[in-house]
Design an enzyme around this catalytic site. Structure first.
Site, PDB file in Angstrom:
ATOM      1  N   LYS A  96      36.076  17.967  -2.828  1.00 17.77           N
ATOM      2  CA  LYS A  96      37.064  18.873  -3.446  1.00 17.77           C
ATOM      3  C   LYS A  96      38.479  18.591  -2.958  1.00 17.77           C
ATOM      4  O   LYS A  96      39.409  18.502  -3.734  1.00 17.77           O
ATOM      5  CB  LYS A  96      36.765  20.350  -3.113  1.00 17.77           C
ATOM      6  CG  LYS A  96      35.487  20.903  -3.685  1.00 17.77           C
ATOM      7  CD  LYS A  96      35.401  22.420  -3.521  1.00 17.77           C
ATOM      8  CE  LYS A  96      35.546  22.994  -2.135  1.00 17.77           C
ATOM      9  NZ  LYS A  96      34.602  22.698  -1.122  1.00 17.77           N
ATOM     10  N   ARG A 153      34.310  31.234  -4.964  1.00 11.64           N
ATOM     11  CA  ARG A 153      33.145  30.774  -4.216  1.00 11.64           C
ATOM     12  C   ARG A 153      31.903  31.592  -4.583  1.00 11.64           C
ATOM     13  O   ARG A 153      30.824  31.302  -4.119  1.00 11.64           O
ATOM     14  CB  ARG A 153      33.469  30.983  -2.766  1.00 11.64           C
ATOM     15  CG  ARG A 153      33.092  30.025  -1.676  1.00 11.64           C
ATOM     16  CD  ARG A 153      33.324  28.589  -1.842  1.00 11.64           C
ATOM     17  NE  ARG A 153      33.135  27.911  -0.577  1.00 11.64           N
ATOM     18  CZ  ARG A 153      34.071  27.218   0.046  1.00 11.64           C
ATOM     19  NH1 ARG A 153      35.256  27.072  -0.488  1.00 11.64           N
ATOM     20  NH2 ARG A 153      33.798  26.642   1.193  1.00 11.64           N
ATOM     21  N   ARG A 171      34.137  12.656   8.691  1.00 14.66           N
ATOM     22  CA  ARG A 171      35.293  13.329   8.118  1.00 14.66           C
ATOM     23  C   ARG A 171      36.310  13.773   9.168  1.00 14.66           C
ATOM     24  O   ARG A 171      35.978  14.384  10.172  1.00 14.66           O
ATOM     25  CB  ARG A 171      34.824  14.545   7.321  1.00 14.66           C
ATOM     26  CG  ARG A 171      35.954  15.245   6.611  1.00 14.66           C
ATOM     27  CD  ARG A 171      35.456  15.960   5.421  1.00 14.66           C
ATOM     28  NE  ARG A 171      34.991  17.299   5.748  1.00 14.66           N
ATOM     29  CZ  ARG A 171      34.859  18.242   4.836  1.00 14.66           C
ATOM     30  NH1 ARG A 171      35.138  18.010   3.574  1.00 14.66           N
ATOM     31  NH2 ARG A 171      34.422  19.426   5.189  1.00 14.66           N
ATOM     32  N   ARG A 186      37.099  19.040  11.862  1.00 11.25           N
ATOM     33  CA  ARG A 186      36.954  20.479  11.615  1.00 11.25           C
ATOM     34  C   ARG A 186      35.847  21.072  12.472  1.00 11.25           C
ATOM     35  O   ARG A 186      34.825  20.447  12.686  1.00 11.25           O
ATOM     36  CB  ARG A 186      36.615  20.710  10.146  1.00 11.25           C
ATOM     37  CG  ARG A 186      37.825  20.764   9.270  1.00 11.25           C
ATOM     38  CD  ARG A 186      37.452  20.794   7.825  1.00 11.25           C
ATOM     39  NE  ARG A 186      36.471  21.820   7.472  1.00 11.25           N
ATOM     40  CZ  ARG A 186      36.198  22.175   6.223  1.00 11.25           C
ATOM     41  NH1 ARG A 186      36.826  21.614   5.223  1.00 11.25           N
ATOM     42  NH2 ARG A 186      35.301  23.089   5.968  1.00 11.25           N
ATOM     43  N   ARG A 242      26.381  26.210   5.531  1.00 13.34           N
ATOM     44  CA  ARG A 242      27.360  26.089   4.435  1.00 13.34           C
ATOM     45  C   ARG A 242      26.670  25.645   3.145  1.00 13.34           C
ATOM     46  O   ARG A 242      27.000  26.117   2.068  1.00 13.34           O
ATOM     47  CB  ARG A 242      28.470  25.096   4.824  1.00 13.34           C
ATOM     48  CG  ARG A 242      29.387  25.671   5.889  1.00 13.34           C
ATOM     49  CD  ARG A 242      30.189  24.612   6.598  1.00 13.34           C
ATOM     50  NE  ARG A 242      31.118  23.917   5.737  1.00 13.34           N
ATOM     51  CZ  ARG A 242      31.617  22.710   6.010  1.00 13.34           C
ATOM     52  NH1 ARG A 242      31.273  22.083   7.117  1.00 13.34           N
ATOM     53  NH2 ARG A 242      32.457  22.143   5.199  1.00 13.34           N
TER      54      ARG A 242
HETATM   55  P1  AMP Z   1      36.331  24.795   2.814  1.00 17.37           P
HETATM   56  O1  AMP Z   1      37.510  24.192   3.484  1.00 17.37           O
HETATM   57  O2  AMP Z   1      36.554  25.040   1.340  1.00 17.37           O
HETATM   58  O3  AMP Z   1      35.053  24.042   3.075  1.00 17.37           O
HETATM   59  O4  AMP Z   1      36.138  26.248   3.471  1.00 17.37           O
HETATM   60  C1  AMP Z   1      35.888  26.404   4.840  1.00 17.37           C
HETATM   61  C2  AMP Z   1      35.387  27.804   5.127  1.00 17.37           C
HETATM   62  O5  AMP Z   1      36.386  28.755   4.724  1.00 17.37           O
HETATM   63  C3  AMP Z   1      34.136  28.216   4.374  1.00 17.37           C
HETATM   64  O6  AMP Z   1      32.955  27.793   5.015  1.00 17.37           O
HETATM   65  C4  AMP Z   1      34.282  29.738   4.373  1.00 17.37           C
HETATM   66  O7  AMP Z   1      33.967  30.283   5.648  1.00 17.37           O
HETATM   67  C5  AMP Z   1      35.789  29.924   4.181  1.00 17.37           C
HETATM   68  N1  AMP Z   1      36.172  30.009   2.750  1.00 17.37           N
HETATM   69  C6  AMP Z   1      36.923  29.117   2.052  1.00 17.37           C
HETATM   70  N2  AMP Z   1      37.103  29.529   0.798  1.00 17.37           N
HETATM   71  C7  AMP Z   1      36.453  30.708   0.682  1.00 17.37           C
HETATM   72  C8  AMP Z   1      36.264  31.627  -0.391  1.00 17.37           C
HETATM   73  N3  AMP Z   1      36.774  31.415  -1.614  1.00 17.37           N
HETATM   74  N4  AMP Z   1      35.535  32.746  -0.137  1.00 17.37           N
HETATM   75  C9  AMP Z   1      35.024  32.995   1.086  1.00 17.37           C
HETATM   76  N5  AMP Z   1      35.151  32.165   2.137  1.00 17.37           N
HETATM   77  C10 AMP Z   1      35.855  31.024   1.936  1.00 17.37           C
END
Ligand code: AMP
Length: 214
Positions: free
Chosen positions: A14, A85, A124, A159, A170
């Site tokens: 993404k 999400r 990553r 991360r 996740r």
């Molecule tokens: P990402 O960078 O998109 O993988 O997001 C990292 C973490 O942020 C996720 O595992 C969630 O804990 C939180 N997160 C990101 N976007 C959302 C969302 N739209 N709703 C809820 N939690 C989110």
């Protein structure tokens, strides 16, 4: 252009595809993950929640998105990376757009098997300043200089939620909460499935052709 939504399993590409779309079309990249990581620098509880791999509450996310998309740089369109999400967030987003007479432009599902996505986690790295994502396992995603951001010239970081254990959480969250969005947007007739196993450039090419309508 309206907004573009990207749906993918964790480490499904993404962030990388968002950057390519945003740089080609000169629109902002809105990553809820990046916004939350920034906010978590001053919020220990949020930091712990994110480390666990579980979703953050819808109220927090909706407030973040409402605030961000009301900024003037979003008028010509933007890419949403990591939002919505779940179905509740998608419905809230529909309401937000309806209230300003706007519409979703495209929803892309970056499709790839769990085994490939989970392998990407190991290599990553990202830049804490600009958020650009690199991967030491893929030639096309390696930084020019080992462990350094090509643009910001600062060391790259791993991360905190990029480990095998958290990946399982996740991924399961993706299956239960996020995957239902596929039918939701398919029913609206705006979902496009992109084969994300083909490599960064080729996947972007598929997206770009759809955006340009060719
Ligand atoms: P990402 O960078 O998109 O993988 O997001 C990292 C973490 O942020 C996720 O595992 C969630 O804990 C939180 N997160 C990101 N976007 C959302 C969302 N739209 N709703 C809820 N939690 C989110």
């Amino acid at each position: 252009m309206n907004s573009i939504i990207l749906i993918a399993p964790p480490a499904g590409g993404k962030g990388t595809q968002s950057e390519l779309i945003c740089s080609k079309y000169n629109i902002p990249h809105i990553s809820t993950g990046d916004l939350l990581r920034e906010a978590s620098k001053e919020d220990e509880k949020l930091k712990e929640q994110m480390k666990s791999g579980l979703l953050i509450s819808d109220d927090i996310i909706i407030a973040l998105i409402k605030d961000r998309i009301s900024k003037s740089d979003c008028v010509t369109g933007y890419v949403l990376d990591g939002f919505p999400r779940n179905i509740d967030q998608a419905k809230e987003y529909d309401k937000m757009l309806e209230s300003v007479g706007s519409k979703i432009g495209f929803v892309f599902l970056l499709d790839l098997p769990k085994e490939i996505a989970s392998k990407r986690i190991a290599g990553r790295l990202s830049c804490s300043r600009c958020g650009r994502v690199y991967n030491s396992y893929f030639d096309e995603m390696k930084p020019k200089e080992d462990n350094m951001c090509d643009d910001c010239h600062i060391p790259l970081i791993k991360r905190e939620d990029d480990n095998e254990e958290t990946y399982e959480v996740r991924y399961n969250t993706y299956l239960t909460s996020t995957q239902p969005l596929i039918n939701y947007y398919q029913d609206k007739g705006i979902l496009h499935t992109i084969d994300s196993t083909v490599g960064v450039e080729e996947a972007f090419d598929q997206i770009d052709k759809i955006v340009r309508g060719v």
